[in-house]
Design a protein around this motif. Sequence first.
Motif, PDB file in Angstrom:
ATOM      1  N   HIS A 336       0.831  -1.208   0.000  1.00  0.00           N
ATOM      2  CA  HIS A 336       0.000   0.000   0.000  1.00  0.00           C
ATOM      3  C   HIS A 336       0.865   1.258   0.000  1.00  0.00           C
ATOM      4  O   HIS A 336       0.521   2.244  -0.665  1.00  0.00           O
ATOM      5  CB  HIS A 336      -0.945  -0.014   1.201  1.00  0.00           C
ATOM      6  N   ALA A 337       1.967   1.232   0.730  1.00  0.00           N
ATOM      7  CA  ALA A 337       2.871   2.378   0.734  1.00  0.00           C
ATOM      8  C   ALA A 337       3.470   2.609  -0.653  1.00  0.00           C
ATOM      9  O   ALA A 337       3.618   3.745  -1.114  1.00  0.00           O
ATOM     10  CB  ALA A 337       3.976   2.171   1.765  1.00  0.00           C
ATOM     11  N   GLY A 344       8.967   1.351   0.205  1.00  0.00           N
ATOM     12  CA  GLY A 344       8.549   0.295   1.109  1.00  0.00           C
ATOM     13  C   GLY A 344       8.448   0.849   2.517  1.00  0.00           C
ATOM     14  O   GLY A 344       8.400   2.070   2.725  1.00  0.00           O
ATOM     15  N   ILE A 345       8.426  -0.042   3.511  1.00  0.00           N
ATOM     16  CA  ILE A 345       8.351   0.376   4.908  1.00  0.00           C
ATOM     17  C   ILE A 345       9.376  -0.393   5.731  1.00  0.00           C
ATOM     18  O   ILE A 345       9.914  -1.420   5.301  1.00  0.00           O
ATOM     19  CB  ILE A 345       6.939   0.132   5.508  1.00  0.00           C
ATOM     20  N   PHE A 346       9.662   0.130   6.942  1.00  0.00           N
ATOM     21  CA  PHE A 346      10.339  -0.615   7.996  1.00  0.00           C
ATOM     22  C   PHE A 346       9.331  -0.786   9.129  1.00  0.00           C
ATOM     23  O   PHE A 346       8.425   0.055   9.304  1.00  0.00           O
ATOM     24  CB  PHE A 346      11.552   0.151   8.535  1.00  0.00           C
ATOM     25  N   ALA A 392      -1.661   5.378   4.014  1.00  0.00           N
ATOM     26  CA  ALA A 392      -2.088   4.134   3.367  1.00  0.00           C
ATOM     27  C   ALA A 392      -1.778   2.934   4.257  1.00  0.00           C
ATOM     28  O   ALA A 392      -2.567   1.986   4.350  1.00  0.00           O
ATOM     29  CB  ALA A 392      -1.413   3.984   2.012  1.00  0.00           C
ATOM     30  N   VAL A 393      -0.603   2.958   4.923  1.00  0.00           N
ATOM     31  CA  VAL A 393      -0.242   1.887   5.852  1.00  0.00           C
ATOM     32  C   VAL A 393      -1.219   1.864   7.026  1.00  0.00           C
ATOM     33  O   VAL A 393      -1.686   0.787   7.452  1.00  0.00           O
ATOM     34  CB  VAL A 393       1.200   2.080   6.358  1.00  0.00           C
ATOM     35  N   LYS A 394      -1.533   3.035   7.533  1.00  0.00           N
ATOM     36  CA  LYS A 394      -2.476   3.130   8.652  1.00  0.00           C
ATOM     37  C   LYS A 394      -3.830   2.528   8.273  1.00  0.00           C
ATOM     38  O   LYS A 394      -4.414   1.736   9.036  1.00  0.00           O
ATOM     39  CB  LYS A 394      -2.653   4.595   9.051  1.00  0.00           C
ATOM     40  N   ALA A 395      -4.332   2.885   7.071  1.00  0.00           N
ATOM     41  CA  ALA A 395      -5.625   2.370   6.626  1.00  0.00           C
ATOM     42  C   ALA A 395      -5.595   0.851   6.481  1.00  0.00           C
ATOM     43  O   ALA A 395      -6.556   0.156   6.857  1.00  0.00           O
ATOM     44  CB  ALA A 395      -6.013   3.029   5.302  1.00  0.00           C
ATOM     45  N   ARG A 396      -4.488   0.306   5.952  1.00  0.00           N
ATOM     46  CA  ARG A 396      -4.395  -1.146   5.791  1.00  0.00           C
ATOM     47  C   ARG A 396      -4.295  -1.834   7.145  1.00  0.00           C
ATOM     48  O   ARG A 396      -4.848  -2.941   7.334  1.00  0.00           O
ATOM     49  CB  ARG A 396      -3.186  -1.509   4.919  1.00  0.00           C
ATOM     50  N   ARG A 421      -5.220  -2.710  -6.148  1.00  0.00           N
ATOM     51  CA  ARG A 421      -6.219  -1.647  -6.013  1.00  0.00           C
ATOM     52  C   ARG A 421      -7.489  -2.240  -5.418  1.00  0.00           C
ATOM     53  O   ARG A 421      -7.622  -3.469  -5.320  1.00  0.00           O
ATOM     54  CB  ARG A 421      -6.522  -1.028  -7.379  1.00  0.00           C
ATOM     55  N   PRO A 422      -8.463  -1.384  -5.034  1.00  0.00           N
ATOM     56  CA  PRO A 422      -9.751  -1.925  -4.567  1.00  0.00           C
ATOM     57  C   PRO A 422     -10.477  -2.648  -5.689  1.00  0.00           C
ATOM     58  O   PRO A 422     -10.180  -2.452  -6.868  1.00  0.00           O
ATOM     59  CB  PRO A 422     -10.524  -0.659  -4.151  1.00  0.00           C
ATOM     60  N   LEU A 423     -11.440  -3.485  -5.334  1.00  0.00           N
ATOM     61  CA  LEU A 423     -12.263  -4.132  -6.345  1.00  0.00           C
ATOM     62  C   LEU A 423     -13.088  -3.079  -7.085  1.00  0.00           C
ATOM     63  O   LEU A 423     -13.650  -2.175  -6.464  1.00  0.00           O
ATOM     64  CB  LEU A 423     -13.224  -5.136  -5.701  1.00  0.00           C
ATOM     65  N   PRO A 424     -13.171  -3.184  -8.421  1.00  0.00           N
ATOM     66  CA  PRO A 424     -14.005  -2.236  -9.168  1.00  0.00           C
ATOM     67  C   PRO A 424     -15.472  -2.520  -8.925  1.00  0.00           C
ATOM     68  O   PRO A 424     -15.862  -3.635  -8.578  1.00  0.00           O
ATOM     69  CB  PRO A 424     -13.611  -2.495 -10.627  1.00  0.00           C
TER      70      PRO A 424
END
Length: 624
Positions: A336-337, A344-346, A392-396, A421-424
């Motif tokens: 998501h990030a 990416g993330i740590f 985006a990380v927070k939302a996931r 991505r989200p489902l269409p």
Amino acid sequence: MSTSEYDYESLGLIAGLEIHQQLDTATKLFCDSPTTIREPDEADRTLTRYLHPTKSELGELDDAALEESRVDREFEYLAYDTTCLVEEDDEPPTEIDSEALSVAMQIASLLDMSVVDQVHVMRKLVIDGSNTSGFQRTVLLGQEGQIETSDGPVSIVDLMLEEESAQRVEERDEGVLYSLDRLGIPLVEIGTGPDITSPQQAKEAAQEIGMLLRSTGAVKRGLGTIRQDVNVSIADGARVEIKGVQDLATIDELVEFEVQRQAELVEIATELTESGASVGETVDVTDIFEDTDSGVIGGALSSGGSVMAVPLFEFDGDVGREIQPDRRLGTEFSDHAKRHGAGGIFHTDELPAYGVTAEEVTALRDKVGAGNDDAVAIVAAETETAELSIEAVKARAETALEGVPEETRGANDDGTTRYLRPLPGAARMYPETDVPPVEPDPSEVPTPELLTEKVDRYQDELGLDAGLAEQVAFGRRMPLFEDAIAAGIDATLAATVLESTLTELRRDGVSVETLTEDHLLSVLFLVDDGELAREGLNDVLAELASNPDLTAEEAIEEAGLAGVGDDEVREIIAGVVERNAEQVADEGMAAFSGLMGECMAELRGKADGETVSSVLREEIGKRS
């Protein structure tokens, strides 16, 4: 838990397939441009587009298109001398290609589907740059079909005829480079019902549909010409659409790994809920890493970027938990990030590491208010990118508390998947007003012979053995084989050349892909007519592969295989026998085997083995 240990029935596995297959038509679906794939260096110009989502007729915006639009990107397209104004979206489309419509109706017949009375073209909103117009044109052609598998029937819900997207050539910092050669190639999309209940049944259903498609003899073959999307869910999970599966052999593994991912996410959500887990607010933690030894973080800060963090209360140990082979919950966060430009993330389940020290981890936890049972995720990037990515990380992470999110995912080569991505939703479809409706007539379209039926016919009527018959029927040159035998060429000769000989040449490094159907048919005719010895086949085909502009006759000349008459053949063979007169005198006809090889080597394919054998026996007989 190993994927082999899952009880798919008790988990409530439900899966469905969407098969996308390019049709091998002369022109594209809504214009007269050819369907030939070009090399990028053949492009003679480029054009640029910026795409934005539009509302449906009901005034709604599709979630998937809306998320895509938040990533500001430039789309550049390679155009060719065959690219038309329709492909550039500078001219309205023409009517639906009649050849594509006919092939699609054949496919509907093979799938036991009912063809609709009237075809209406719709626009499907797509703003990832893969269509210059910002939408894909698609039509519903067939409904209510069925195929059989060893685990029971699988329903076919719909058959769509649509235009292929542009080919992605290169990802760039500012956007994506596409090629317009593929855009608009006719494509059928076949959707099954959610009737599949095991990974093996998913694979078998895909193979059966693939066999039916190839039975038409009018679908393109090769990498990228057929793609499978797989919809997977378990009872406590959610529907997930996995895009871009190109290898049928991996479908069962893909379903297995998605079941594993959803089962692990459900278990993680249960444990997080029971422990009272929550997600905190994002915090700027740049000051903690001002003197960091981490190359990634230091690089972001030296460019004027920031480090943003989010505390994940009661998440300790769960962010690093494996949910698919070599993929963890933290990998999901990272996906998501990356959608917002971060590398990416740590997270603290993997720190200290990567140059981040224990002291920095302690300071990080203190600043965001995280204890020993909590985790922290951080993003280091350009400031705006870091802020968007950490949100985006927070939302996931918040979604992880609920279980499995509905989403579209991309297939990786190892059978795992990544977030796309989200489902269409339904808001992405609206009518195409530039193309008039069509009333298809399936009664005018013959039902093709199945490949499995061809195998039986090739054995019973043409005398091929079972293995060769199956190779030819399921091979990509089956239509050419049919043309060859219809023209009177010996079936065994045609099958052997198209399957065995070309495979042998490819293994020897010959570029057989440059050989056209005309090349192959011409050579087969020359052999069948006795104008080229079978022993010279490989040399002539190799010559044609190296020099595609030659005719078959010219290739024979270049290979040094022309102009050998019966008298010259006999003279060469008599010379071989004369040189080995002593051996012939001692051994008589027993010398045949050794001298046969010598004769064939000297003639170098200028005469067929049957002729050489007959003459050699005569010459030995004269001297023994």
